[in-house]
Design a protein around this motif. Structure first.
Motif, PDB file in Angstrom:
ATOM      1  N   ALA A 159      17.280  67.177 -50.403  1.00  0.00           N
ATOM      2  CA  ALA A 159      15.767  67.726 -50.404  1.00  0.00           C
ATOM      3  C   ALA A 159      14.817  66.710 -50.745  1.00  0.00           C
ATOM      4  N   VAL A 160      13.744  66.612 -49.940  1.00  0.00           N
ATOM      5  CA  VAL A 160      12.743  65.515 -50.253  1.00  0.00           C
ATOM      6  C   VAL A 160      11.740  65.801 -51.272  1.00  0.00           C
ATOM      7  N   ASP A 161      11.782  66.846 -51.933  1.00  0.00           N
ATOM      8  CA  ASP A 161      10.836  67.233 -53.169  1.00  0.00           C
ATOM      9  C   ASP A 161      11.616  67.274 -54.484  1.00  0.00           C
ATOM     10  N   THR A 162      12.628  66.851 -54.438  1.00  0.00           N
ATOM     11  CA  THR A 162      13.397  66.774 -55.605  1.00  0.00           C
ATOM     12  C   THR A 162      13.989  65.590 -56.153  1.00  0.00           C
ATOM     13  N   GLU A 163      14.072  65.012 -57.515  1.00  0.00           N
ATOM     14  CA  GLU A 163      14.390  63.873 -57.968  1.00  0.00           C
ATOM     15  C   GLU A 163      15.762  64.120 -58.118  1.00  0.00           C
TER      16      GLU A 163
END
Length: 305
Positions: A159-163
């Protein structure tokens, strides 16, 4: 030598139980000058438990004709690698998968039609027998591709919005590979592989990323991390389909090469899935038909996925 290759070479050279080394030498001896390397991997390596377990070896040979002569086994190994055979030595038992040097290199790369080889060699392994220094170098070169392939195929699926941590990336990669094969293991098995030695994966991760960056820099390309998610998802769908079909095809082939193969399949499923499936006498007599009858029931029951 790159940092990744150095780490692989160091890991391959770590000592193992002397019984494992003796077992590997006995396997290599059966194939004479065709033998190039024997690799030990899998759950017995992680847990160091040997008694009452099924050890896992890969035998790498120079080519199939040298290993088998001009027999149907050479053709079977070439058309549907690997061939898998049972082995026993000094009270221990194992299954031995046979690959040529060429196929070992190819099946650790992203162009492989299934995940079975690169998914395993992205995990720890040991080079427990080698013919010479060239065989050791060949093993390192082939295995380098495994973790690179896993990262290339996992980056776009995050996922692009998770670290994430490096360890999270490994876990996601193994989760995807486990889903691309018919497996009897429980759902959290992919996490447990990493959790058994998280420091190892944290150490290898940056070296894998650095190797990918150097590769793409040399090729004048952008990092694979920006690859199209749609394209990679499509590739995973292909791998899942191929993996399940190939598992069935290899099972059918194993009925001719692996004595007691259907009993081993039941043992493995019962061990990992907590089932108590019992093989009937007729299934041993006709193992291909027996397996075809057994697998749909176990899939519907959730024992394998």
């Amino acid at each position: 030598m790159s940092e990744l290759k150095s780490l692989i070479a160091e890991e391959l050279a770590q000592p193992v139980d002397e019984r494992v080394a003796a077992f590997a030498a006995s396997i290599a001896a059966q194939y004479g000058e065709a033998s190039r390397a024997v690799l030990f991997y899998g759950s017995c390596l992680r847990t160091t438990e040997l008694e009452g377990q099924m050890l896992d070896f890969y035998l790498i040979v120079s080519d199939y004709e040298a290993a088998y002569g001009k027999s149907w086994l050479a053709r079977a190994n070439k058309r549907l690698p690997p061939n898998v055979f049972p082995a026993e030595h000094d009270g221990l038992v194992a299954k031995v998968a046979v690959l040529s040097e060429r196929d070992f290199h190819k099946l650790n790369r992203i162009t492989a039609s299934a995940v079975s080889v690169w998914a395993r060699f992205a995990q720890p392994s040991r080079l427990v027998w080698q013919a010479d220094e060239a065989a050791q170098a060949m093993s390192v070169e082939a295995i380098e591709g495994a973790s690179i392939t896993l990262f290339d195929m996992s980056f776009p699926m995050m996922a692009v919005d998770t670290e994430y941590t490096i360890v999270d990336l490994w876990k996601r990669g193994f989760e995807l590979t486990y889903g691309a094969e018919l497996r009897a293991e429980r759902k959290d098995r992919s996490d447990s592989v990493v959790d058994s030695d998280p420091q190892r994966y944290a150490r290898f991760g940056p070296a894998v990323m650095a190797t990918i960056a150097e590769r793409d820099k040399a090729q004048g390309k952008k990092l694979k991390i920006v690859a199209s998610r749609d394209a990679v998802e499509k590739r995973w769908r292909q791998l899942r389909r191929n993996g399940k079909i190939l598992t069935l095809a290899r099972l059918a082939k194993a009925s001719a090469t692996y004595a007691g193969g259907i009993d081993y399949l039941a043992w493995k499923i019962n061990r990992h899935a907590g089932t108590d499936y019992v093989i009937k006498p007729w299934q041993r007599k006709w193992p291909i038909l027996g397996a075809l009858v057994m697998l749909p029931r176990l899939i519907m029951g959730g024992a394998i996925k």
